[in-house]
Write a protein that holds these residues in place. Structure first.
Motif, mmCIF file in Angstrom:
data_model
loop_
_atom_site.group_PDB
_atom_site.id
_atom_site.type_symbol
_atom_site.label_atom_id
_atom_site.label_comp_id
_atom_site.label_asym_id
_atom_site.label_seq_id
_atom_site.Cartn_x
_atom_site.Cartn_y
_atom_site.Cartn_z
ATOM 1 N N ALA A 16 0.850 -1.197 0.000
ATOM 2 C CA ALA A 16 0.000 0.000 0.000
ATOM 3 C C ALA A 16 0.880 1.240 0.000
ATOM 4 N N ALA A 17 0.498 2.242 -0.795
ATOM 5 C CA ALA A 17 1.259 3.495 -0.867
ATOM 6 C C ALA A 17 1.090 4.279 0.428
ATOM 7 N N GLU A 18 2.192 4.901 0.865
ATOM 8 C CA GLU A 18 2.178 5.732 2.080
ATOM 9 C C GLU A 18 1.994 7.189 1.649
ATOM 10 N N PRO A 19 0.923 7.844 2.035
ATOM 11 C CA PRO A 19 0.739 9.250 1.640
ATOM 12 C C PRO A 19 1.734 10.137 2.372
ATOM 13 N N PRO A 20 2.010 11.307 1.836
ATOM 14 C CA PRO A 20 2.894 12.245 2.546
ATOM 15 C C PRO A 20 2.358 12.540 3.947
ATOM 16 N N PHE A 21 3.264 12.704 4.903
ATOM 17 C CA PHE A 21 2.831 12.911 6.282
ATOM 18 C C PHE A 21 3.831 13.829 6.986
ATOM 19 N N ARG A 22 3.446 14.332 8.171
ATOM 20 C CA ARG A 22 4.323 15.172 8.988
ATOM 21 C C ARG A 22 5.315 14.267 9.706
ATOM 22 N N ASN A 53 27.382 21.217 12.362
ATOM 23 C CA ASN A 53 27.056 22.411 11.569
ATOM 24 C C ASN A 53 25.589 22.814 11.616
ATOM 25 N N ARG A 54 24.842 22.282 12.607
ATOM 26 C CA ARG A 54 23.446 22.672 12.820
ATOM 27 C C ARG A 54 22.562 22.435 11.591
ATOM 28 N N THR A 55 22.872 21.382 10.839
ATOM 29 C CA THR A 55 22.006 20.959 9.739
ATOM 30 C C THR A 55 21.192 19.757 10.202
ATOM 31 N N ARG A 56 19.886 19.814 9.934
ATOM 32 C CA ARG A 56 18.998 18.718 10.356
ATOM 33 C C ARG A 56 18.698 17.819 9.154
ATOM 34 N N LEU A 57 19.044 16.539 9.233
ATOM 35 C CA LEU A 57 18.721 15.553 8.209
ATOM 36 C C LEU A 57 17.619 14.658 8.759
ATOM 37 N N TRP A 58 16.528 14.554 8.006
ATOM 38 C CA TRP A 58 15.401 13.692 8.376
ATOM 39 C C TRP A 58 15.403 12.491 7.420
ATOM 40 N N VAL A 59 15.369 11.291 7.971
ATOM 41 C CA VAL A 59 15.415 10.059 7.170
ATOM 42 C C VAL A 59 14.087 9.321 7.356
ATOM 43 N N VAL A 60 13.441 8.975 6.224
ATOM 44 C CA VAL A 60 12.133 8.319 6.264
ATOM 45 C C VAL A 60 12.199 7.057 5.395
ATOM 46 N N TYR A 61 11.759 5.932 5.961
ATOM 47 C CA TYR A 61 11.639 4.678 5.217
ATOM 48 C C TYR A 61 10.159 4.316 5.144
ATOM 49 N N VAL A 62 9.638 4.128 3.930
ATOM 50 C CA VAL A 62 8.268 3.652 3.730
ATOM 51 C C VAL A 62 8.305 2.520 2.711
ATOM 52 N N GLY A 66 3.720 5.740 -3.998
ATOM 53 C CA GLY A 66 2.468 5.805 -4.745
ATOM 54 C C GLY A 66 2.410 6.984 -5.690
ATOM 55 N N GLN A 67 3.499 7.715 -5.870
ATOM 56 C CA GLN A 67 3.572 8.878 -6.760
ATOM 57 C C GLN A 67 5.036 9.163 -6.999
ATOM 58 N N GLY A 68 5.335 10.270 -7.669
ATOM 59 C CA GLY A 68 6.710 10.644 -7.913
ATOM 60 C C GLY A 68 7.464 10.863 -6.614
ATOM 61 N N ALA A 69 8.714 10.394 -6.545
ATOM 62 C CA ALA A 69 9.482 10.461 -5.304
ATOM 63 C C ALA A 69 9.732 11.897 -4.864
ATOM 64 N N VAL A 70 10.125 12.769 -5.797
ATOM 65 C CA VAL A 70 10.427 14.159 -5.442
ATOM 66 C C VAL A 70 9.165 14.883 -4.998
ATOM 67 N N GLY A 71 8.040 14.660 -5.718
ATOM 68 C CA GLY A 71 6.784 15.296 -5.311
ATOM 69 C C GLY A 71 6.354 14.852 -3.926
ATOM 70 N N TRP A 72 6.500 13.534 -3.657
ATOM 71 C CA TRP A 72 6.148 13.019 -2.326
ATOM 72 C C TRP A 72 7.022 13.675 -1.262
ATOM 73 N N ALA A 73 8.332 13.805 -1.558
ATOM 74 C CA ALA A 73 9.258 14.394 -0.590
ATOM 75 C C ALA A 73 8.944 15.872 -0.356
ATOM 76 N N ARG A 74 8.677 16.613 -1.443
ATOM 77 C CA ARG A 74 8.386 18.049 -1.287
ATOM 78 C C ARG A 74 7.129 18.258 -0.455
ATOM 79 N N THR A 75 6.094 17.445 -0.707
ATOM 80 C CA THR A 75 4.852 17.588 0.063
ATOM 81 C C THR A 75 5.079 17.268 1.530
ATOM 82 N N THR A 76 5.845 16.206 1.780
ATOM 83 C CA THR A 76 6.160 15.854 3.164
ATOM 84 C C THR A 76 6.932 16.977 3.862
ATOM 85 N N MET A 77 7.864 17.601 3.157
ATOM 86 C CA MET A 77 8.644 18.690 3.757
ATOM 87 C C MET A 77 7.765 19.894 4.059
ATOM 88 N N GLN A 78 6.820 20.160 3.165
ATOM 89 C CA GLN A 78 5.908 21.284 3.399
ATOM 90 C C GLN A 78 5.003 21.007 4.605
#
Length: 664
Positions: A16-22, A53-62, A66-78
């Motif tokens: 099952a596709a994982e929708p973008p989430f917070r 260097n005060r950079t935050r990296l968020w790592v997500v495994y799903v 269910g859609q384009g990877a970059v679009g899914w990532a941008r929506t999740t970031m927003q």
């Protein structure tokens, strides 16, 4: 039906596709691909990146995007409210897709592409989900941390460098002394030329270089001050000898010279203070000094011949010598009592309190000896025939001047005791007064609401030190202690007066700000409520004015602590903009109501109109209104309308990102 169900099961995706989430945490494993040890390893790499260097990296495994990877990532970031220091590595393990998004402020597009190509994708192709995340964190760390190569040991080069620098230093030092000598010679030549210029002519002084003009002004105020002092002493003798009536003209001349010379000294004080002047201002002030000193000098010269005739010391020499001899006797008789008075003062007070008179008796004795020598010389010259009395006038004047100085020295000893005792009596009141000032300054400094914190604190500390010194040394050096107290008290009183005036002005400004802020907040709140309850009919102009009013209102609150004048201006600006927004919003509502009535022919439900104007239902009606005004916008009825609900625009925030995504 069985065939349809069978086909659906066959064609259904395996996962099952994982929708973008917070994103809830820095490492989120919804695919369940990390062990506990691997999770800790990724978290350590992410934490190390932030610590360095005060950079935050968020790592997500799903399992699946269910859609384009970059679009899914941008929506999740927003959705997750990511900022300029937040990067995302999203991996869909089931469909073998990923996205790596990092703000351009952290990493350039070329570096991000290289990191994906060389580090992240190879690990993903091997199914090493942990290594991919660690590689992303390490790559981000290296992109913002630069280290230069270590310098080899170059001792010989440094020695040569030091030798060259030493030689250059000697050359620079030689050039400095040479140029200084040249400047001194040029200045001496310019000063010599300046002394030949008429000092009373401003036009002639305009051609004198400013440094030479400065030297000329210093020389003239010293020479003229000496002349005024000498003239004043001789005038006192003339008044004693001839009376005030016959010497009135000379008294006026000396007083006029004193006044003019005082003006010259005042201008010199302006030149010598800490406030800098422009070259033109400095030239104007120096010219005023020279002209004033020259005027004072000429005031005296104009009367010198008449004064010399009045005091014809050659004719009156015998009587003058007899009078001076009597003065010698009187002053010599005062030496013993003065020495006893000075010894009594030394036994009562510290030597530092008597510095100004400690040598007065000895110096007075020397002056009397010099006067006696000149009186004897003058008597010898008086006995000679006329024409052979060269030096008689100089001897008489020298004796008169010496006697006058001896008298002043002994008078100072007599008055020193009275002055010190007066200081002793005044010290307690002075200490109380300055202590009150110290307490007042401490209260103001504790409040921390003045622009003169440093100056007032320094003056307070100096005054407190003066009080402590007075309490400790007041009995040994009363006069010096009293002087230091009054000086510290004067500076503290000056600053307290300034601060008190500023605090009163600040209170008035604060009241004005509170009034302006209350008015602006009320207006903004009212307009915001008006637009909120009628948002279905209000266009962008009113909303823009309101948004700017809100910004100005926030600026007013932000500047309250630093600049009340600017804060009041912002509050007034917010009030004005809110008024404009109210006018525009009212016009939009009126136009919508007219258009509703006209477009529906007066029919339709009033509740429907309220729903449209209030923005509760939107659809073809509002779309038509925004396209071409409300006229004709209601022709489609409400059938295509829909109720509004929570949501937002899907447009990009405008932030620039490096990186990309794809399959692996």
């Amino acid at each position: 039906m069985l065939s349809v169900l069978t086909a659906g099961l066959v064609l259904a995706p395996a996962t099952a596709a994982e929708p973008p989430f917070r994103v809830p945490d820095y490492v989120t494993d919804r695919a369940g691909v990390l062990s506990q040890g691997q999770l800790v390893q990724v978290e350590n790499a992410v934490n190390q990146l932030y610590n360095e260097n005060r950079t935050r990296l968020w790592v997500v495994y799903v399992d699946s995007f269910g859609q384009g990877a970059v679009g899914w990532a941008r929506t999740t970031m927003q959705i997750s409210d990511f900022g300029d220091r937040d990067a995302l590595l999203a991996i869909a393990t089931g469909e073998r897709a990923y996205a790596f998004q990092v703000p351009s402020a952290i990493m350039s597009q070329s570096d991000a592409a290289a990191l994906q190509r060389n580090e992240i994708e190879p690990a993903l192709r091997q199914g090493d989900w942990t290594a991919a995340a660690v590689a992303a964190a390490n790559g981000l760390t290296e992109s913002t941390t630069s280290t230069g190569p270590s310098s080899p040991n170059t001792g010989v080069t440094w020695l040569g460098f030091l030798i060259v620098m030493a030689v250059l230093g000697l050359i620079v030092l030689a050039l400095y002394f040479w140029s200084r000598r040249r400047r001194r010679q040029r200045r001496e030549a310019e000063f010599a030329a300046a002394k030949r210029v008429d000092p009373a002519d401003p036009n002639a002084l305009a051609a004198v270089p400013i440094d030479a003009l400065d030297d000329l002004s210093k020389m003239m105020v010293v020479d003229v001050d000496n002349a005024v002092r000498t003239s004043d002493s001789e005038l006192a003798l003339a008044v004693e000898e001839f009376g005030a009536a016959q010497t009135d003209t000379f008294s006026r001349a000396v007083n006029n010279a004193k006044t003019t010379l005082a003006q010259a000294f005042n201008v010199r004080q302006i030149l010598d203070d800490a406030v800098p002047e422009t070259p033109q201002q400095r030239r104007d002030l120096l010219t005023r000094v020279v002209v004033a000193a020259a005027k004072a000098d000429r005031e005296l010269d104009a009367q010198s011949e008449a004064f010399d005739k009045l005091r014809d010391l050659v004719i009156n020499a015998p009587s003058r010598l007899d009078a001076m001899t009597q003065q010698m006797v009187d002053l010599t008789a005062r030496l013993g009592p003065a020495e006893q008075a000075l010894a009594a003062l030394h036994s009562q007070f510290d030597a530092s309190a008597l510095t100004s008179v400690a040598d007065n008796v000895k110096t007075a004795q020397q002056r009397l000896g010099f006067a006696d020598q000149n009186i004897s010389t003058a008597r010898t010259l008086v006995a000679r025939p006329v024409g052979q009395q060269m030096g008689l006038v100089d001897a008489i004047r020298a004796a008169e001047s010496s006697l006058g100085q001896a008298r002043s020295l002994l008078d100072a000893v007599d008055s020193a005791g009275a002055d010190i005792n007066r200081a002793v009596a005044a010290l307690p009141d002075a200490i109380t007064d300055i202590q009150n000032g110290v307490d007042q300054a401490s209260g103001i400094l504790q409040q921390g609401n003045t622009n003169h914190q440093r100056e007032l604190g320094s003056a307070r500390d100096q005054a407190a030190a003066a009080v402590a010194d007075a309490q400790k040394n007041g009995s040994t050096d009363p006069l010096g202690t009293f002087t230091r107290l009054t000086r510290a008290d004067a500076e503290l009183d000056r600053l307290l007066a300034t601060v008190t005036e500023e605090l009163q002005a600040a209170k008035r400004l604060s009241r004005a700000f509170d009034q302006a802020l209350f008015s602006a907040q009320s207006r903004v709140r009212g307009v915001s409520d008006f637009i909120d309850t009628r948002r279905g009919s209000i266009g962008p102009e009113a909303r823009t004015r309101l948004a700017e009013a809100v910004r100005q209102l926030q600026a007013a609150q932000d500047r309250r602590a630093t600049n009340l004048s600017e804060a009041i201006a912002h509050a007034n600006g917010a009030d004005m903009l809110a008024g404009q927004a109210q006018t525009l919003a009212s016009n939009d509502v009126a136009a919508a109501q007219r258009s509703y009535t006209s477009g529906w022919g007066g029919g339709g439900s009033g509740s429907n109109m309220g729903g449209v104007i209030g923005g509760i239902i939107i659809g073809n009606i509002l779309s038509g209104a925004l396209r071409g005004g409300f006229g004709g916008g209601f022709g489609g009825g409400l059938g295509n309308g829909r109720s509004t609900s929570f949501g937002g625009s899907s447009r990009s925030s405008g932030r620039s990102y490096s990186g990309g995504g794809g399959r692996f």
